[in-house]
Design a protein around this motif. Sequence first.
Motif, PDB file in Angstrom:
ATOM      1  N   ASP A 149       0.799  -1.019  -0.106  1.00  0.00           N
ATOM      2  CA  ASP A 149      -0.110   0.074   0.088  1.00  0.00           C
ATOM      3  C   ASP A 149       0.826   1.318   0.097  1.00  0.00           C
ATOM      4  N   PRO A 151       3.062   3.983  -2.834  1.00  0.00           N
ATOM      5  CA  PRO A 151       2.982   4.515  -4.283  1.00  0.00           C
ATOM      6  C   PRO A 151       4.608   4.197  -4.951  1.00  0.00           C
ATOM      7  N   ASP A 208      -5.449  -0.873  -7.778  1.00  0.00           N
ATOM      8  CA  ASP A 208      -5.123   0.025  -6.449  1.00  0.00           C
ATOM      9  C   ASP A 208      -3.616   0.470  -6.484  1.00  0.00           C
ATOM     10  N   LYS A 210      -0.827   2.869  -7.142  1.00  0.00           N
ATOM     11  CA  LYS A 210      -0.672   4.337  -6.957  1.00  0.00           C
ATOM     12  C   LYS A 210       0.640   4.595  -7.798  1.00  0.00           C
ATOM     13  N   ILE A 212       3.071   8.040  -8.734  1.00  0.00           N
ATOM     14  CA  ILE A 212       3.110   9.493  -8.724  1.00  0.00           C
ATOM     15  C   ILE A 212       4.115  10.164  -9.924  1.00  0.00           C
ATOM     16  N   ARG A 248      -8.077   8.094 -11.630  1.00  0.00           N
ATOM     17  CA  ARG A 248      -7.918   7.105 -10.392  1.00  0.00           C
ATOM     18  C   ARG A 248      -6.785   6.751 -10.125  1.00  0.00           C
ATOM     19  N   ASN A 249      -5.755   6.313 -10.595  1.00  0.00           N
ATOM     20  CA  ASN A 249      -4.446   5.743 -10.102  1.00  0.00           C
ATOM     21  C   ASN A 249      -3.146   6.895 -10.287  1.00  0.00           C
ATOM     22  N   TYR A 251      -1.085  10.364  -9.572  1.00  0.00           N
ATOM     23  CA  TYR A 251      -0.932  11.701  -8.589  1.00  0.00           C
ATOM     24  C   TYR A 251       0.051  12.455  -9.369  1.00  0.00           C
ATOM     25  N   ARG A 274      -5.318  15.557  -6.161  1.00  0.00           N
ATOM     26  CA  ARG A 274      -4.138  14.774  -6.866  1.00  0.00           C
ATOM     27  C   ARG A 274      -2.907  15.579  -7.117  1.00  0.00           C
ATOM     28  N   LEU A 314      -2.022  10.560   1.105  1.00  0.00           N
ATOM     29  CA  LEU A 314      -1.444   9.666   0.271  1.00  0.00           C
ATOM     30  C   LEU A 314      -0.225   8.990   0.832  1.00  0.00           C
TER      31      LEU A 314
END
Length: 320
Positions: A149, A151, A208, A210, A212, A248-249, A251, A274, A314
């Motif tokens: 969990d 990024p 899920d 993430k 950046i 959604r995914n 940033y 975001r 985040l």
Amino acid sequence: MKIIALEEHMLPRDVMQSAGVDLGDRAGKRAAELDDLGAARLAVMDDAGVDIQVLSALSYFVQGLEPEGSISVHRELNDRMAHTVVTYPDRFRAFAALPMTDTSAAVDELTRCVDELGFLGAMIHGQTSNIFLDHPSVRPILAAAVRLDVPIYLHPAPAPAVVQEAYFSGLAPEVEACLSTSGWGWHAECGMHVLRMVAAGVFEELPDLKIIVGHMGEGLPFHLDRIESMLSPVITGQSLTVAETLRRNLYLTTSGYNSDAPLLCALAAFGVDRVLFSIDYPFGNSKQATSYLASAPVSDVERQQIAHGNAESLLRIGAA
């Protein structure tokens, strides 16, 4: 106003020297600032009003090393960042550097950094040996980020030699070096890299995950409507359109961008939730970046979100 900066680089001289790495002209000019993880860096932060830097190794210099050398170098980089975080717990956090030429080792190092060292995720620099993050061989690393969990910060890196030759050769050396990297090439390739991941179904398999990206979205906010109208119709069998997937995914951070047009474009395309603050230290000017943030044409609530609130959410960064 509390400020958390997400793309703030380090690179210890002794680690690079032991790896036999030449930093070249651009990074070489910043070698002292990249090396410093103490008083001089803190002084710059204090002068600019930065409360926390999330450290990341400028590791594209070693990301493509053969596994036998890469694993130990990346472990040393991460241990050095971890020591800095322990020494200055109120001022620093870190993203892991990963030995991308050995998938299993990269998974192990990401897991060690998050579970044992308290890192906030990882930074990967572009493609590795012509392999992008949509390639099936990389999927275990991305799956590990989902499991943990955290990024993945996808940072630009030099293009493969064939691209360098085709697109950027024939110019004055200094112009070629800039145009192929921070002057344009890095951002175009990083934005394309993200779109490859969408097109290949990475986010369908790992909804899920993430990601950046810096530099106000690597051009994606400006091009998003065109991408949606042109690319989405030819990508079939996915539950979301390209724009829906990105919203959604993905940033974005502000690193290196301190003007209204790109900020307002990013906010319009992705929404304030975001967008996160970054400087791109030591290549970006810290005082200029924080001064712009203080005067940017956003509400006070939005300014607080960009400055620290979104990063706290985040990355699960508690109060300093």
